[in-house]
Design a protein around this motif. Sequence first.
Motif, PDB file in Angstrom:
ATOM      1  N   LEU A  64     -23.009  79.370   0.356  1.00 57.81           N
ATOM      2  CA  LEU A  64     -23.462  79.902  -0.936  1.00 57.81           C
ATOM      3  C   LEU A  64     -24.469  81.033  -0.739  1.00 57.81           C
ATOM      4  CD1 LEU A  64     -23.903  76.655  -3.062  1.00 57.81           C
ATOM      5  CD2 LEU A  64     -22.301  78.516  -3.504  1.00 57.81           C
ATOM      6  N   ASP A  65     -25.357  80.866   0.224  1.00 55.57           N
ATOM      7  CA  ASP A  65     -26.353  81.900   0.503  1.00 55.57           C
ATOM      8  C   ASP A  65     -25.667  83.187   0.966  1.00 55.57           C
ATOM      9  OD1 ASP A  65     -29.018  82.768   0.604  1.00 55.57           O
ATOM     10  OD2 ASP A  65     -29.104  82.402   2.769  1.00 55.57           O
ATOM     11  N   ASP A  66     -24.650  83.050   1.785  1.00 57.71           N
ATOM     12  CA  ASP A  66     -23.893  84.211   2.258  1.00 57.71           C
ATOM     13  C   ASP A  66     -23.183  84.914   1.100  1.00 57.71           C
ATOM     14  OD1 ASP A  66     -22.864  85.929   4.315  1.00 57.71           O
ATOM     15  OD2 ASP A  66     -20.947  84.853   4.149  1.00 57.71           O
ATOM     16  N   ILE A  67     -22.569  84.131   0.226  1.00 62.00           N
ATOM     17  CA  ILE A  67     -21.878  84.699  -0.938  1.00 62.00           C
ATOM     18  C   ILE A  67     -22.865  85.430  -1.842  1.00 62.00           C
ATOM     19  CG2 ILE A  67     -20.676  84.103  -3.085  1.00 62.00           C
ATOM     20  CD1 ILE A  67     -19.296  81.840  -1.464  1.00 62.00           C
ATOM     21  N   MET A  68     -24.026  84.807  -2.080  1.00 58.61           N
ATOM     22  CA  MET A  68     -25.024  85.419  -2.949  1.00 58.61           C
ATOM     23  C   MET A  68     -25.583  86.703  -2.325  1.00 58.61           C
ATOM     24  SD  MET A  68     -25.065  83.546  -5.620  1.00 58.61           S
ATOM     25  CE  MET A  68     -26.564  83.827  -6.492  1.00 58.61           C
ATOM     26  N   SER A  73     -25.400  80.938 -12.559  1.00 57.20           N
ATOM     27  CA  SER A  73     -24.839  79.666 -12.103  1.00 57.20           C
ATOM     28  C   SER A  73     -24.773  79.630 -10.576  1.00 57.20           C
ATOM     29  CB  SER A  73     -23.455  79.423 -12.709  1.00 57.20           C
ATOM     30  OG  SER A  73     -22.534  80.383 -12.252  1.00 57.20           O
ATOM     31  N   GLY A  74     -24.499  80.772  -9.958  1.00 59.63           N
ATOM     32  CA  GLY A  74     -24.495  80.837  -8.499  1.00 59.63           C
ATOM     33  C   GLY A  74     -25.876  80.597  -7.925  1.00 59.63           C
ATOM     34  N   GLN A  75     -26.884  81.181  -8.554  1.00 58.45           N
ATOM     35  CA  GLN A  75     -28.258  80.969  -8.111  1.00 58.45           C
ATOM     36  C   GLN A  75     -28.675  79.522  -8.308  1.00 58.45           C
ATOM     37  OE1 GLN A  75     -30.335  83.928 -10.411  1.00 58.45           O
ATOM     38  NE2 GLN A  75     -29.996  85.529  -8.870  1.00 58.45           N
ATOM     39  N   PHE A  76     -28.229  78.927  -9.410  1.00 55.69           N
ATOM     40  CA  PHE A  76     -28.538  77.528  -9.675  1.00 55.69           C
ATOM     41  C   PHE A  76     -27.872  76.635  -8.627  1.00 55.69           C
ATOM     42  CE2 PHE A  76     -27.427  73.450 -11.666  1.00 55.69           C
ATOM     43  CZ  PHE A  76     -28.692  73.008 -12.002  1.00 55.69           C
ATOM     44  N   ALA A 110     -29.759  76.853  -5.400  1.00 56.08           N
ATOM     45  CA  ALA A 110     -31.027  76.123  -5.460  1.00 56.08           C
ATOM     46  C   ALA A 110     -30.802  74.612  -5.377  1.00 56.08           C
ATOM     47  CB  ALA A 110     -31.776  76.468  -6.742  1.00 56.08           C
ATOM     48  N   VAL A 111     -29.751  74.123  -6.020  1.00 56.52           N
ATOM     49  CA  VAL A 111     -29.447  72.690  -5.985  1.00 56.52           C
ATOM     50  C   VAL A 111     -29.041  72.268  -4.576  1.00 56.52           C
ATOM     51  CG1 VAL A 111     -27.815  70.939  -6.795  1.00 56.52           C
ATOM     52  CG2 VAL A 111     -28.882  72.473  -8.424  1.00 56.52           C
ATOM     53  N   ALA A 112     -28.184  73.048  -3.931  1.00 57.71           N
ATOM     54  CA  ALA A 112     -27.737  72.729  -2.575  1.00 57.71           C
ATOM     55  C   ALA A 112     -28.927  72.722  -1.608  1.00 57.71           C
ATOM     56  CB  ALA A 112     -26.681  73.724  -2.110  1.00 57.71           C
TER      57      ALA A 112
END
Length: 70
Positions: free
Chosen positions: A30-34, A43-46, A49-51
Amino acid sequence: MFRKKRIKKEILDQELLQSIYQLKNEWTNLDDIMARSIEPSESGQFDLAVAKAKYFYLIREAKHRKISAG
Protein backbone atom coordinates in the motif's frame (compact mmCIF):
# COMPACT_ATOMS: atom_id res chain seq x y z
CA MET A 1 -2.27 -30.84 30.47
CA PHE A 2 0.69 -28.45 30.43
CA ARG A 3 1.95 -29.99 27.19
CA LYS A 4 -1.36 -29.20 25.44
CA LYS A 5 -1.21 -25.64 26.72
CA ARG A 6 2.37 -25.29 25.45
CA ILE A 7 1.45 -26.67 22.04
CA LYS A 8 -1.51 -24.26 21.77
CA LYS A 9 0.78 -21.36 22.72
CA GLU A 10 3.29 -22.38 20.05
CA ILE A 11 0.53 -22.58 17.43
CA LEU A 12 -0.83 -19.16 18.41
CA ASP A 13 2.68 -17.70 18.35
CA GLN A 14 3.22 -19.03 14.82
CA GLU A 15 -0.11 -17.61 13.70
CA LEU A 16 0.86 -14.26 15.20
CA LEU A 17 4.15 -14.25 13.31
CA GLN A 18 2.36 -15.14 10.07
CA SER A 19 -0.09 -12.29 10.61
CA ILE A 20 2.81 -9.91 11.23
CA TYR A 21 4.50 -10.94 7.97
CA GLN A 22 1.22 -10.66 6.05
CA LEU A 23 0.47 -7.19 7.44
CA LYS A 24 4.00 -5.97 6.75
CA ASN A 25 3.58 -7.13 3.15
CA GLU A 26 0.19 -5.41 2.88
CA TRP A 27 1.56 -2.22 4.44
CA THR A 28 4.60 -2.04 2.17
CA ASN A 29 2.47 -2.74 -0.92
CA LEU A 30 0.00 0.00 0.00
CA ASP A 31 2.85 2.38 0.82
CA ASP A 32 4.42 1.68 -2.57
CA ILE A 33 1.11 2.28 -4.37
CA MET A 34 0.54 5.53 -2.47
CA ALA A 35 4.07 6.72 -3.22
CA ARG A 36 3.54 6.15 -6.95
CA SER A 37 0.11 7.79 -6.98
CA ILE A 38 -0.17 11.29 -8.37
CA GLU A 39 -3.11 12.10 -6.14
CA PRO A 40 -3.61 9.51 -3.35
CA SER A 41 -7.23 8.97 -2.35
CA GLU A 42 -8.54 9.37 1.17
CA SER A 43 -9.59 5.74 1.31
CA GLY A 44 -6.10 4.68 0.24
CA GLN A 45 -4.54 6.80 2.96
CA PHE A 46 -7.00 5.37 5.47
CA ASP A 47 -6.21 1.79 4.41
CA LEU A 48 -2.49 2.53 4.73
CA ALA A 49 -2.94 3.97 8.22
CA VAL A 50 -5.05 0.99 9.32
CA ALA A 51 -2.53 -1.54 7.98
CA LYS A 52 0.31 0.32 9.71
CA ALA A 53 -1.58 0.48 13.01
CA LYS A 54 -2.43 -3.24 12.89
CA TYR A 55 1.19 -4.11 12.11
CA PHE A 56 2.59 -2.12 15.03
CA TYR A 57 -0.10 -3.51 17.36
CA LEU A 58 0.94 -7.07 16.47
CA ILE A 59 4.61 -6.16 16.89
CA ARG A 60 3.86 -4.92 20.42
CA GLU A 61 1.92 -8.11 21.13
CA ALA A 62 4.85 -10.23 19.92
CA LYS A 63 7.24 -8.28 22.16
CA HIS A 64 4.87 -8.75 25.08
CA ARG A 65 4.79 -12.52 24.43
CA LYS A 66 8.58 -12.51 23.91
CA ILE A 67 8.27 -14.00 20.42
CA SER A 68 10.90 -13.63 17.76
CA ALA A 69 11.18 -14.95 14.23
CA GLY A 70 14.63 -16.41 14.83
